[in-house]
Design an enzyme around this catalytic site. Structure first.
Site, PDB file in Angstrom:
ATOM      1  N   ALA A 111      76.084  48.738  23.197  1.00  0.00           N
ATOM      2  CA  ALA A 111      77.413  48.610  22.605  1.00  0.00           C
ATOM      3  C   ALA A 111      78.385  48.245  23.719  1.00  0.00           C
ATOM      4  O   ALA A 111      78.157  48.570  24.892  1.00  0.00           O
ATOM      5  CB  ALA A 111      77.811  49.932  21.963  1.00  0.00           C
ATOM      6  N   GLY A 155      72.586  50.242  22.320  1.00  0.00           N
ATOM      7  CA  GLY A 155      72.659  49.559  21.032  1.00  0.00           C
ATOM      8  C   GLY A 155      71.854  48.263  21.010  1.00  0.00           C
ATOM      9  O   GLY A 155      71.410  47.833  19.945  1.00  0.00           O
ATOM     10  N   GLU A 158      68.463  49.360  20.261  1.00  0.00           N
ATOM     11  CA  GLU A 158      68.447  49.814  18.866  1.00  0.00           C
ATOM     12  C   GLU A 158      68.449  48.624  17.896  1.00  0.00           C
ATOM     13  O   GLU A 158      67.817  48.677  16.841  1.00  0.00           O
ATOM     14  CB  GLU A 158      69.641  50.741  18.616  1.00  0.00           C
ATOM     15  CG  GLU A 158      69.482  52.049  19.399  1.00  0.00           C
ATOM     16  CD  GLU A 158      70.721  52.928  19.343  1.00  0.00           C
ATOM     17  OE1 GLU A 158      71.770  52.502  19.875  1.00  0.00           O
ATOM     18  OE2 GLU A 158      70.643  54.013  18.756  1.00  0.00           O
ATOM     19  N   GLU A 178      72.420  56.118  26.884  1.00  0.00           N
ATOM     20  CA  GLU A 178      73.673  56.694  26.386  1.00  0.00           C
ATOM     21  C   GLU A 178      74.002  58.022  27.049  1.00  0.00           C
ATOM     22  O   GLU A 178      75.164  58.359  27.270  1.00  0.00           O
ATOM     23  CB  GLU A 178      73.616  56.867  24.864  1.00  0.00           C
ATOM     24  CG  GLU A 178      73.755  55.578  24.076  1.00  0.00           C
ATOM     25  CD  GLU A 178      72.443  54.855  23.851  1.00  0.00           C
ATOM     26  OE1 GLU A 178      71.451  55.180  24.530  1.00  0.00           O
ATOM     27  OE2 GLU A 178      72.429  53.944  22.999  1.00  0.00           O
TER      28      GLU A 178
HETATM   29  N1  CAA Z   1      79.459  46.973  27.628  1.00  0.00           N
HETATM   30  C1  CAA Z   1      80.429  46.269  28.233  1.00  0.00           C
HETATM   31  N2  CAA Z   1      80.247  45.575  29.374  1.00  0.00           N
HETATM   32  C2  CAA Z   1      79.024  45.591  29.911  1.00  0.00           C
HETATM   33  C3  CAA Z   1      77.968  46.305  29.357  1.00  0.00           C
HETATM   34  C4  CAA Z   1      78.209  47.023  28.153  1.00  0.00           C
HETATM   35  N3  CAA Z   1      77.257  47.699  27.504  1.00  0.00           N
HETATM   36  N4  CAA Z   1      76.878  46.142  30.143  1.00  0.00           N
HETATM   37  C5  CAA Z   1      77.236  45.344  31.146  1.00  0.00           C
HETATM   38  N5  CAA Z   1      78.547  45.001  31.019  1.00  0.00           N
HETATM   39  C6  CAA Z   1      79.343  44.145  31.902  1.00  0.00           C
HETATM   40  C7  CAA Z   1      79.639  44.818  33.223  1.00  0.00           C
HETATM   41  O1  CAA Z   1      80.753  45.678  33.103  1.00  0.00           O
HETATM   42  C8  CAA Z   1      79.886  43.621  34.092  1.00  0.00           C
HETATM   43  O2  CAA Z   1      81.198  43.148  33.839  1.00  0.00           O
HETATM   44  P1  CAA Z   1      82.155  42.744  35.074  1.00  0.00           P
HETATM   45  O3  CAA Z   1      81.453  41.575  35.708  1.00  0.00           O
HETATM   46  O4  CAA Z   1      83.441  42.400  34.408  1.00  0.00           O
HETATM   47  O5  CAA Z   1      82.194  43.941  35.969  1.00  0.00           O
HETATM   48  C9  CAA Z   1      78.919  42.568  33.561  1.00  0.00           C
HETATM   49  O6  CAA Z   1      78.562  43.002  32.254  1.00  0.00           O
HETATM   50  C10 CAA Z   1      77.651  42.459  34.371  1.00  0.00           C
HETATM   51  O7  CAA Z   1      77.101  43.754  34.481  1.00  0.00           O
HETATM   52  P2  CAA Z   1      76.684  44.407  35.886  1.00  0.00           P
HETATM   53  O8  CAA Z   1      77.512  43.854  36.998  1.00  0.00           O
HETATM   54  O9  CAA Z   1      76.687  45.890  35.706  1.00  0.00           O
HETATM   55  O10 CAA Z   1      75.193  43.832  36.033  1.00  0.00           O
HETATM   56  P3  CAA Z   1      73.985  44.483  36.823  1.00  0.00           P
HETATM   57  O11 CAA Z   1      72.906  43.456  36.796  1.00  0.00           O
HETATM   58  O12 CAA Z   1      74.430  45.020  38.120  1.00  0.00           O
HETATM   59  O13 CAA Z   1      73.551  45.750  35.941  1.00  0.00           O
HETATM   60  C11 CAA Z   1      72.992  46.862  33.867  1.00  0.00           C
HETATM   61  C12 CAA Z   1      72.980  45.542  34.660  1.00  0.00           C
HETATM   62  C13 CAA Z   1      72.015  47.856  34.511  1.00  0.00           C
HETATM   63  C14 CAA Z   1      72.499  46.510  32.468  1.00  0.00           C
HETATM   64  C15 CAA Z   1      74.397  47.478  33.818  1.00  0.00           C
HETATM   65  O14 CAA Z   1      75.308  46.464  33.438  1.00  0.00           O
HETATM   66  C16 CAA Z   1      74.545  48.617  32.859  1.00  0.00           C
HETATM   67  O15 CAA Z   1      74.136  49.712  33.146  1.00  0.00           O
HETATM   68  N6  CAA Z   1      75.171  48.333  31.685  1.00  0.00           N
HETATM   69  C17 CAA Z   1      75.452  49.379  30.707  1.00  0.00           C
HETATM   70  C18 CAA Z   1      74.211  49.746  29.912  1.00  0.00           C
HETATM   71  C19 CAA Z   1      74.521  50.877  28.950  1.00  0.00           C
HETATM   72  O16 CAA Z   1      74.918  51.951  29.330  1.00  0.00           O
HETATM   73  N7  CAA Z   1      74.304  50.604  27.636  1.00  0.00           N
HETATM   74  C20 CAA Z   1      74.564  51.586  26.609  1.00  0.00           C
HETATM   75  C21 CAA Z   1      75.920  51.344  26.008  1.00  0.00           C
HETATM   76  S1  CAA Z   1      76.402  52.629  24.906  1.00  0.00           S
HETATM   77  C22 CAA Z   1      75.609  52.277  23.462  1.00  0.00           C
HETATM   78  O17 CAA Z   1      74.908  51.292  23.317  1.00  0.00           O
HETATM   79  C23 CAA Z   1      75.852  53.271  22.374  1.00  0.00           C
HETATM   80  C24 CAA Z   1      74.963  53.161  21.207  1.00  0.00           C
HETATM   81  O18 CAA Z   1      74.007  53.887  21.017  1.00  0.00           O
HETATM   82  C25 CAA Z   1      75.218  52.232  20.165  1.00  0.00           C
END
Ligand code: CAA
Length: 307
Positions: A111, A155, A158, A178
């Protein structure tokens, strides 16, 4: 992105389902925190959140999630467009199967956390936030396949779990992180992952946020096939037993088979077997049962009537 066409077929570009506005037509309105608003003309059209393609002769619709700068984070707007494209494809007689994919780095990294941070309990409760992912996607009649390259997290994972099957590339990573954000999976992850790989592995992933590689996922029965990244999409559409093959069979028969399999998660064994038997008997009423059995006996290829 790999070709969406079979070798030798004419390649077809991915396009937004609704044509993007021309640069001169784009108007951007902003409202600042003090309530004043401003309108400006932008020469850069907004990027379409999804792209679609219908490779020639495949009867397959490819939907590509398209927010590459944020690893295809699932904003509400993107999910709405995705569901609307799926709904149209489900009603389109020319389409027999749908493939959802991302880019080489991410299927979807979850998400949209920026959006999540702005949401409140009453608003997500009232709008049934992400219900379309957890419950909408399995409600479509046609097979929906996730072709996963790179990150499938939260998400995004999912979404893949809600699809009918998952094909992945060797660089895919699956996870439900999450817990690291102070929340839990909310789009079906806790329920579908347990059913897909069992309680011990699912509990481990959900309570640690650890990811699983495509090799582990294949061994755990989470995904159906693994391909090199550059071959994934083409394979998901064209290779034997994948989307194009599913799309080549009788639509009502494929839909009945899908319904029977999906109900395995919902029903007791005896109820499930009863449902299966009743769907099986129903196939005998279709023109396609007559056609399929007759074609076999006449040693020819069936010509499905979808009836
Ligand atoms: N939402 C919004 N922005 C996101 C994102 C997300 N889920 N995942 C990555 N991005 C953005 C980052 O903020 C970054 O933006 P900026 O360049 O503006 O800083 C861009 O995408 C690139 O990401 P990274 O620089 O972090 O890339 P990386 O290769 O270093 O890392 C990653 C990759 C490990 C996937 C890391 O981005 C990460 O941990 N992302 C979040 C993953 C996460 O926690 N997902 C769960 C979300 S909550 C959810 O999904 C709830 C549910 O059950 C429905």
């Amino acid at each position: 992105m790999p070709s969406t066409s079979a070798p030798g077929q004419q390649q077809q570009a991915l396009t937004p389902p609704v044509p993007a506005p021309s640069p001169s037509a784009v108007t951007v309105s902003t409202t600042s925190s003090d309530g004043t608003s401003a309108t400006s003309i932008s020469t850069t059209p907004p990027e379409p959140l999804i792209l679609t393609a219908n490779p020639p002769d495949s009867h397959v619709l490819v939907i590509k999630l398209n927010r590459p700068r944020v690893l295809n984070a699932l904003s509400t707007a993107l999910v709405d467009l995705l569901l609307s494209a799926l709904k149209s494809a489900d009603a389109d007689p020319d389409i027999g199967a749908i493939v959802i994919t991302g880019n080489e780095k991410a299927f979807a990294a979850g998400a949209d956390i920026k959006e999540l941070a702005s949401l409140s309990f009453p608003s997500i409760y009232i709008q049934d936030y992400l219900r379309g992912v957890s419950e909408g996607i399995p409600s479509f009649k046609k097979p929906v396949i996730a072709a996963v390259n790179g990150h499938a997290l939260g998400g995004g994972f999912e979404l893949a779990l809600a699809c009918d099957t998952i094909f992945a590339s060797t660089n895919a990573q699956f996870g439900l992180p999450e817990v690291k954000l102070g929340t839990i999976p909310g789009a079906g992850g806790t329920q579908r992952l347990v059913r897909a790989i069992g309680k011990a592995k699912a509990m481990h992933m959900i309570l640690t946020g650890d990811t699983m590689s495509s090799t582990e996922a294949l061994n755990a029965g989470l995904i159906a096939k693994v391909y090199p990244p550059e071959q994934l999409l083409d394979a998901a559409i064209n290779a034997d037993s994948l989307a194009k093959t599913m799309a080549s069979y009788s639509r009502p028969i494929v839909a009945m088979a899908k319904e029977a399999v999906l109900q395995a998660d919902q029903l007791s064994l005896s109820d499930g077997i009863r449902l299966e038997r009743s769907l099986y008997y129903s196939t005998f009423t279709t023109a396609d049962f007559t056609e399929g059995t007759t074609a076999f006996l006449q040693k020819r290829t069936p010509s499905w009537k979808n009836a």
